[in-house]
Design an enzyme around this catalytic site. Structure first.
Site, PDB file in Angstrom:
ATOM      1  N   ARG A   1       2.624 -70.828 -16.050  1.00 42.50           N
ATOM      2  CA  ARG A   1       1.680 -71.674 -16.774  1.00 42.50           C
ATOM      3  C   ARG A   1       0.890 -72.525 -15.779  1.00 42.50           C
ATOM      4  O   ARG A   1       1.412 -72.911 -14.722  1.00 42.50           O
ATOM      5  CB  ARG A   1       2.408 -72.614 -17.725  1.00 42.50           C
ATOM      6  CG  ARG A   1       2.848 -71.969 -19.015  1.00 42.50           C
ATOM      7  CD  ARG A   1       1.661 -71.696 -19.961  1.00 42.50           C
ATOM      8  NE  ARG A   1       2.117 -71.069 -21.179  1.00 42.50           N
ATOM      9  CZ  ARG A   1       2.251 -69.747 -21.359  1.00 42.50           C
ATOM     10  NH1 ARG A   1       1.932 -68.913 -20.392  1.00 42.50           N
ATOM     11  NH2 ARG A   1       2.671 -69.263 -22.504  1.00 42.50           N
TER      12      ARG A   1
ATOM     13  N   HIS B   1      -5.770 -65.137 -17.190  1.00 46.75           N
ATOM     14  CA  HIS B   1      -4.566 -65.125 -18.039  1.00 46.75           C
ATOM     15  C   HIS B   1      -4.382 -63.747 -18.695  1.00 46.75           C
ATOM     16  O   HIS B   1      -4.354 -63.626 -19.926  1.00 46.75           O
ATOM     17  CB  HIS B   1      -4.636 -66.230 -19.114  1.00 46.75           C
ATOM     18  CG  HIS B   1      -3.288 -66.578 -19.676  1.00 46.75           C
ATOM     19  ND1 HIS B   1      -2.924 -67.856 -20.014  1.00 46.75           N
ATOM     20  CD2 HIS B   1      -2.206 -65.811 -19.967  1.00 46.75           C
ATOM     21  CE1 HIS B   1      -1.690 -67.852 -20.500  1.00 46.75           C
ATOM     22  NE2 HIS B   1      -1.242 -66.615 -20.481  1.00 46.75           N
TER      23      HIS B   1
HETATM   24  P1  NDP Z   1      12.371 -66.798 -20.246  1.00 45.50           P
HETATM   25  O1  NDP Z   1      12.410 -67.978 -21.143  1.00 45.50           O
HETATM   26  O2  NDP Z   1      12.972 -65.528 -20.708  1.00 45.50           O
HETATM   27  O3  NDP Z   1      13.069 -67.161 -18.853  1.00 45.50           O
HETATM   28  C1  NDP Z   1      12.784 -68.330 -18.161  1.00 45.50           C
HETATM   29  C2  NDP Z   1      13.457 -68.297 -16.785  1.00 45.50           C
HETATM   30  O4  NDP Z   1      13.105 -69.489 -16.079  1.00 45.50           O
HETATM   31  C3  NDP Z   1      14.993 -68.246 -16.877  1.00 45.50           C
HETATM   32  O5  NDP Z   1      15.515 -67.455 -15.844  1.00 45.50           O
HETATM   33  C4  NDP Z   1      15.368 -69.721 -16.674  1.00 45.50           C
HETATM   34  O6  NDP Z   1      16.651 -69.943 -16.125  1.00 45.50           O
HETATM   35  C5  NDP Z   1      14.300 -70.153 -15.674  1.00 45.50           C
HETATM   36  N1  NDP Z   1      14.115 -71.615 -15.719  1.00 45.50           N
HETATM   37  C6  NDP Z   1      13.721 -72.370 -16.760  1.00 45.50           C
HETATM   38  N2  NDP Z   1      13.724 -73.682 -16.420  1.00 45.50           N
HETATM   39  C7  NDP Z   1      14.137 -73.726 -15.147  1.00 45.50           C
HETATM   40  C8  NDP Z   1      14.379 -74.793 -14.231  1.00 45.50           C
HETATM   41  N3  NDP Z   1      14.185 -76.081 -14.585  1.00 45.50           N
HETATM   42  N4  NDP Z   1      14.828 -74.492 -12.999  1.00 45.50           N
HETATM   43  C9  NDP Z   1      15.050 -73.196 -12.629  1.00 45.50           C
HETATM   44  N5  NDP Z   1      14.833 -72.128 -13.453  1.00 45.50           N
HETATM   45  C10 NDP Z   1      14.393 -72.401 -14.689  1.00 45.50           C
HETATM   46  O7  NDP Z   1      10.850 -66.606 -19.846  1.00 45.50           O
HETATM   47  P2  NDP Z   1      10.044 -65.254 -19.573  1.00 45.50           P
HETATM   48  O8  NDP Z   1      10.584 -64.605 -18.360  1.00 45.50           O
HETATM   49  O9  NDP Z   1       9.948 -64.444 -20.795  1.00 45.50           O
HETATM   50  O10 NDP Z   1       8.576 -65.853 -19.299  1.00 45.50           O
HETATM   51  C11 NDP Z   1       8.356 -66.891 -18.360  1.00 45.50           C
HETATM   52  C12 NDP Z   1       7.020 -67.556 -18.596  1.00 45.50           C
HETATM   53  O11 NDP Z   1       5.977 -66.692 -18.243  1.00 45.50           O
HETATM   54  C13 NDP Z   1       6.697 -67.907 -20.053  1.00 45.50           C
HETATM   55  O12 NDP Z   1       7.343 -69.108 -20.447  1.00 45.50           O
HETATM   56  C14 NDP Z   1       5.205 -68.072 -20.002  1.00 45.50           C
HETATM   57  O13 NDP Z   1       4.882 -69.402 -19.677  1.00 45.50           O
HETATM   58  C15 NDP Z   1       4.776 -67.153 -18.862  1.00 45.50           C
HETATM   59  N6  NDP Z   1       4.007 -65.995 -19.322  1.00 45.50           N
HETATM   60  C16 NDP Z   1       2.787 -65.766 -18.755  1.00 45.50           C
HETATM   61  C17 NDP Z   1       2.046 -64.674 -19.124  1.00 45.50           C
HETATM   62  C18 NDP Z   1       0.747 -64.360 -18.489  1.00 45.50           C
HETATM   63  O14 NDP Z   1       0.071 -63.423 -18.949  1.00 45.50           O
HETATM   64  N7  NDP Z   1       0.350 -65.041 -17.452  1.00 45.50           N
HETATM   65  C19 NDP Z   1       2.526 -63.763 -20.160  1.00 45.50           C
HETATM   66  C20 NDP Z   1       3.816 -64.074 -20.681  1.00 45.50           C
HETATM   67  C21 NDP Z   1       4.523 -65.170 -20.264  1.00 45.50           C
HETATM   68  P3  NDP Z   1      17.985 -69.479 -16.898  1.00 45.50           P
HETATM   69  O15 NDP Z   1      18.045 -67.983 -16.702  1.00 45.50           O
HETATM   70  O16 NDP Z   1      19.080 -70.194 -16.196  1.00 45.50           O
HETATM   71  O17 NDP Z   1      17.820 -69.882 -18.332  1.00 45.50           O
HETATM   72  C1  OXD Z   2       2.602 -65.607 -22.996  1.00 42.13           C
HETATM   73  C2  OXD Z   2       1.329 -65.589 -22.323  1.00 42.13           C
HETATM   74  O1  OXD Z   2       3.291 -66.612 -22.998  1.00 42.13           O
HETATM   75  O2  OXD Z   2       0.509 -64.728 -22.598  1.00 42.13           O
HETATM   76  O3  OXD Z   2       2.957 -64.567 -23.572  1.00 42.13           O
HETATM   77  O4  OXD Z   2       1.095 -66.424 -21.440  1.00 42.13           O
END
Ligand code: NDP
Ligand code: OXD
Length: 309
Positions: free
Chosen positions: A224, A272
């Site tokens: 993000r 994005h």
């Molecule tokens: P998930 O919610 O499945 O996983 C999040 C990961 O981040 C987990 O491994 C979690 O740790 C880790 N995490 C969260 N908080 C912390 C912290 N404070 N310190 C260390 N690690 C942390 O997310 P996704 O993988 O599905 O997606 C990630 C992000 O990608 C989404 O939230 C979104 O913002 C972004 N996104 C962007 C897109 C784009 O097109 N640019 C498309 C889709 C998503 P743990 O395993 O311990 O819970």
């Molecule tokens: C998502 C994104 O969160 O597109 O799926 O960023």
């Protein structure tokens, strides 16, 4: 019961077709054509239009059209106690892994530096580094992050990942929690951010973090825009601490026309699009959740509001 859909980006007809293909009687409504508002029990939106929540007295489930939910959690008039679900879509997972691999390869192969040389008609060969010698760090090994990290590792890169909690399903070098972040950073020639945006991760990609990376490291930011302190990135690149960045997400989207990122020779901007949701593969999981909702079963893909993801 009906689902209300709103999106500034997706074509509602693609979603209508995807739902109707599985359930021809599915009541799919598109903002602002609400019909009888009391029949709407679910909302599918990236972020709802202003005032929408107040018009939905029987809302039972809020669905993000993506994986991230920070934009819904920060909605000031969101009614409390209504579960929020995210999409967990195979096409989206594969798309993110492909984008991240592409961005890592671009930095690894120095394509930005060669593009700059081409502009000057300059034929000079930069130092060659093998993939196994290139250390990649991935912040966030979630639904999208872990497959992306595995895709990079499968290409022969030396990959490590960082999570909030210690996990047993991670088959890569794995660091967890704030105390181990430094260890990840000091071995990241290319740093990929795939964290969710939460109070703990906002602004994480700033001057302090950049200083802890090896000199000349590259950044790939796909989580993000709120993770990145944009002026700190420009300063780190201009000082040579970072060699460049691939950015897909921004504090303000669309990125304003006058923003320096557009013209910076070491910043590569995509709008994005790292991965998009395919309505055909997303609709079945939403329908399944709606079925569970009406039969009182446990819902899937519900985010933990306390954690923020
Ligand atoms: P998930 O919610 O499945 O996983 C999040 C990961 O981040 C987990 O491994 C979690 O740790 C880790 N995490 C969260 N908080 C912390 C912290 N404070 N310190 C260390 N690690 C942390 O997310 P996704 O993988 O599905 O997606 C990630 C992000 O990608 C989404 O939230 C979104 O913002 C972004 N996104 C962007 C897109 C784009 O097109 N640019 C498309 C889709 C998503 P743990 O395993 O311990 O819970
Ligand atoms: C998502 C994104 O969160 O597109 O799926 O960023």
């Amino acid at each position: 019961v009906a689902l209300l859909f709103y999106s500034e980006y997706y074509d509602p007809e693609d979603w209508r077709r995807a739902f109707r293909r599985r359930d021809p009687a599915f009541d799919f409504r598109v903002w602002p054509d609400l019909g009888d508002r009391s029949e709407i029990n679910s909302l599918l939106a990236w972020r709802p239009p202003a005032g929408a929540f107040g018009l939905l007295p029987n809302l039972k489930l809020i669905y993000s059209t993506g994986a991230g939910v920070d934009q819904l959690l920060s909605e000031p008039d969101r009614p409390q106690g209504i579960p929020i679900a995210r999409i967990t879509d195979l096409g989206q997972i594969e798309g993110m892994a492909t984008y991240v691999l592409g961005a890592v390869l671009r930095h690894h192969l120095r394509f930005d530096a060669y593009a700059a040389q081409q502009k000057r008609s300059e034929w000079s060969i930069l130092k060659h580094v093998r993939a196994s010698e290139r250390r990649v760090g991935v912040l966030g090994l979630g639904t999208l992050g872990l497959p992306a990290a595995r895709a990079i590792a499968a290409r022969g890169f030396d990959v490590a990942g960082w999570t909030r909690t210690r996990r047993s399903d991670v088959d890569l070098r794995h660091l967890a929690g704030p105390d181990e972040l430094h260890e990840l950073l000091e071995r990241s020639d290319i740093l990929v951010c795939l964290l969710p945006l939460t109070p703990q991760t906002r602004g994480i990609l700033g001057a302090d973090l950049f200083r802890r990376l090896p000199r000349g490291a590259a950044l790939v930011s796909v989580g993000r825009g709120g993770h990145l302190v944009e002026p700190d990135l420009l300063e780190a690149i201009d000082a040579g601490q970072l060699s460049g960045a691939t950015l897909d997400v921004f504090a303000q989207e669309p990125l304003p026309r006058e923003h320096p990122f557009w013209r910076h020779p070491r910043v590569f901007v995509t709008p994005h699009v790292a991965t998009l949701v395919n309505p055909d593969t997303a609709a079945p999981q939403i329908l399944e959740n709606l079925r569970r909702l009406s039969s009182g079963e446990k819902l899937h893909s519900i985010i933990d509001e306390e954690r923020g993801y």
